[in-house]
Design a protein around this motif. Structure first.
Motif, short mmCIF file in Angstrom:
data_model
loop_
_atom_site.label_atom_id
_atom_site.label_comp_id
_atom_site.label_asym_id
_atom_site.label_seq_id
_atom_site.Cartn_x
_atom_site.Cartn_y
_atom_site.Cartn_z
N UNK A 8 1.08 -1.22 0.05
CA UNK A 8 0.01 0.19 -0.22
C UNK A 8 0.61 1.17 0.07
N UNK A 9 0.18 1.94 -0.81
CA UNK A 9 1.36 3.35 -0.86
C UNK A 9 0.19 4.15 -0.62
N UNK A 10 0.63 4.82 0.77
CA UNK A 10 -0.06 5.71 1.52
C UNK A 10 0.55 7.57 1.27
N UNK A 11 0.88 7.99 -0.41
CA UNK A 11 1.51 8.60 -0.44
C UNK A 11 1.06 9.77 -0.93
N UNK A 12 0.56 11.20 -0.75
CA UNK A 12 0.18 11.93 -1.20
C UNK A 12 0.21 12.42 -3.16
N UNK A 13 -0.57 12.10 -4.02
CA UNK A 13 -0.35 12.43 -4.98
C UNK A 13 -1.19 14.39 -5.71
N UNK A 14 -1.33 14.62 -4.24
CA UNK A 14 -1.26 15.97 -4.74
C UNK A 14 -0.25 17.52 -4.44
N UNK A 15 1.14 16.77 -4.53
CA UNK A 15 2.08 18.09 -4.22
C UNK A 15 3.52 16.64 -5.13
N UNK A 16 4.10 18.12 -5.54
CA UNK A 16 5.23 17.50 -6.23
C UNK A 16 6.16 16.17 -5.67
N UNK A 17 5.96 16.95 -4.05
CA UNK A 17 7.00 16.10 -3.29
C UNK A 17 6.47 14.64 -3.07
N UNK A 50 -11.02 4.08 4.02
CA UNK A 50 -11.30 2.56 4.94
C UNK A 50 -11.39 2.00 4.37
N UNK A 51 -9.95 1.55 3.40
CA UNK A 51 -9.75 -0.41 2.92
C UNK A 51 -8.50 -0.73 3.84
N UNK A 56 -5.23 -6.81 3.42
CA UNK A 56 -4.74 -7.15 4.01
C UNK A 56 -3.33 -7.86 2.91
N UNK A 57 -2.10 -7.77 3.53
CA UNK A 57 -1.09 -6.87 2.53
C UNK A 57 0.22 -7.14 3.06
N UNK A 58 1.73 -7.17 2.03
CA UNK A 58 3.02 -7.59 3.18
C UNK A 58 3.46 -6.81 3.47
N UNK A 59 3.08 -5.08 2.97
CA UNK A 59 4.29 -3.50 3.56
C UNK A 59 3.20 -2.18 3.34
N UNK A 60 3.79 -1.36 4.21
CA UNK A 60 2.98 -0.40 3.17
C UNK A 60 4.23 0.51 3.56
N UNK A 61 3.96 1.97 2.30
CA UNK A 61 4.96 3.51 2.04
C UNK A 61 4.44 4.03 2.84
N UNK A 62 5.02 4.87 4.08
CA UNK A 62 3.32 6.13 4.57
C UNK A 62 4.04 7.42 4.74
N UNK A 63 3.48 8.47 4.40
CA UNK A 63 3.74 10.21 4.74
C UNK A 63 3.08 9.65 5.67
N UNK A 64 3.50 9.98 6.82
CA UNK A 64 2.07 9.21 8.03
C UNK A 64 2.22 11.43 9.12
N UNK A 65 1.16 11.65 8.63
CA UNK A 65 1.50 13.02 9.00
C UNK A 65 0.35 13.16 10.34
N UNK A 66 -0.44 12.94 10.91
CA UNK A 66 -0.76 12.29 12.17
C UNK A 66 -1.33 11.45 12.80
N UNK A 72 -3.87 3.52 12.76
CA UNK A 72 -4.29 3.22 11.48
C UNK A 72 -3.14 1.93 11.11
N UNK A 73 -1.94 2.77 10.80
CA UNK A 73 -0.86 1.58 10.06
C UNK A 73 -0.07 1.08 10.99
N UNK A 74 -0.07 1.34 12.31
CA UNK A 74 0.34 0.63 13.41
C UNK A 74 -0.35 -0.36 13.43
#
Length: 389
Positions: A8-17, A50-51, A56-66, A72-74
């Motif tokens: 799962x990629x919890x990374x924003x698509x709204x910013x260039x970074x 919500x999903x 049920x996956x194997x790993x997550x890359x996330x930009x955890x901001x709050x 939820x990630x933990x």
């Protein structure tokens, strides 16, 4: 055929970074094997999807901001790599830019321009560890160089000022500062905000206020007038290395004990910081001429002749104002251009040497190694396009 990892990629698509991070992840997947990726367009700080609770996956890359996203990630109990690192107590493996090196680029740029007044425009303390670190590193470097760093303090936590109120406060702060001044901001958003406040305060940029920001979002940097100088932190490489780290975690290897910090690609100079901050007209004219002509076969004797002054007078006044000789300034500008070509192109070293004023590739490599403590090839491998470890 082995089942590909589900990530799962919890990374924003709204910013260039965020989009830069995703390009790095994509590059890693193309090189090292397929992943089944779960990604939905989102913004930084959006609600927990919500999903995620049922996924049920194997790993997550996330930009955890709050905290909500962190909990939820933990709760997934999956391998996670944080590419935001805003919350320092999560103890998750993380990766991001080296903020000491980021601050050093801005500080050195201002000092090399002859500026002696400095400031930092920042968000509220405690909102983001990286922004706090950039401010602290920049301030420490300015003070080590023997100068004072003026730090903007926004409205205190609990106050909810309007945009107009915040801009009025920022404009008043800018008017109170000694001029000319070089100001670093934590990111491009803050850089745009600062330039807007300069406009409201009728301050000339860059002659009175020179501004350097961070992230090099080309769309944001081009919105201001003048366009905004910004440090490219190389998010594509960060995304690549984050994907490699997650791959190792999913295969059972241990996480690094500390957040991995990667060097920025460099400072992209635009008109917001293209300033000569010296009062001596002869030296200012010499610096401007060097910037225009350093990549030509320019000597100090030719520079003095063009300025209609003796070489000894030029060298004496130049050293008094900037602490270095005209020859050293020519070399510095040439090396800066060479670094830019090394990281942004695949040109052969002989061509880089020719385009940046060095008499041969051998001379270029010798000078580069002497000043940068690495070869041009090593520098390109560390910072250049598509050369990730």
């Amino acid at each position: 055929m082995a089942k590909p990892p589900h990530v799962a990629l919890l990374i924003e698509t709204s910013w260039a970074y965020g989009r830069g991070l995703l390009r790095g992840v994509a590059r890693y997947m193309h090189e090292r094997g397929p992943w089944s990726v779960y990604l939905r367009p989102q913004g930084l700080g959006d609600a927990v999807p919500p999903w995620l609770e049922r996924w049920r996956g194997d790993g997550i890359l996330a930009r955890i901001d709050n905290r909500r996203m962190a909990r939820a990630v933990l709760r997934t109990r999956l391998p996670v790599v944080d590419v935001r690192n805003a919350l320092t107590d999560l103890r998750l493996p993380g990766i991001g830019p080296d903020n000491r090196m980021v601050a050093e680029l801005a500080c050195r740029h201002f000092l090399d321009s002859g500026l002696r007044n400095f400031g930092f425009g920042t968000a509220r303390r405690g909102q983001n560890r990286f922004l706090d670190a950039r401010c602290d590193c920049f301030r420490a470097m300015v003070e080590t160089a023997g100068h004072r760093c003026h730090v903007y303090r926004p409205y205190p936590i609990g106050r909810r000022p309007t945009w107009e109120q915040e801009q009025s406060r920022l404009a008043q702060w800018l008017q109170s500062l000694p001029k000319p001044i070089g100001i670093m901001t934590g990111d491009d958003d803050q850089g745009l905000q600062l330039l807007d406040a300069c406009l409201r305060a009728a301050l000339r940029v860059p002659d009175q206020v020179a501004v350097v920001s961070v992230n090099n979002d080309e769309h944001l940097c081009g919105l201001s007038n003048p366009p905004l100088s910004s440090i490219d932190v190389n998010p594509e490489r960060i995304g690549y290395e984050a994907a490699a780290m997650l791959d190792r975690l999913m295969s059972g290897r241990k996480a690094p004990k500390a957040i991995v910090e990667l060097p920025p690609r460099g400072l992209v100079v635009r008109p917001s910081s293209d300033v000569v901050g010296v009062e001596e007209p002869l030296v200012a004219d010499a610096v401007r001429m060097i910037r225009r002509r350093a990549v030509e076969p320019l000597s100090v004797a030719q520079l003095a002749a063009a300025l209609d002054v003796s070489r000894s007078t030029l060298e004496r006044r130049f050293a008094a104002m900037l602490g270095r000789t005209p020859k050293q300034e020519i070399l510095r500008v040439r090396l800066s251009h060479a670094q830019e070509l090394l990281v942004s192109t695949d040109l052969p070293l002989a061509t880089v040497a020719e385009r940046t004023g060095f008499r041969s590739a051998a001379h270029f490599c010798e000078v580069f190694h002497d000043r940068m403590e690495c070869t041009p090839g090593d520098y390109r491998r560390r910072h250049g396009p598509g050369r990730f470890s």
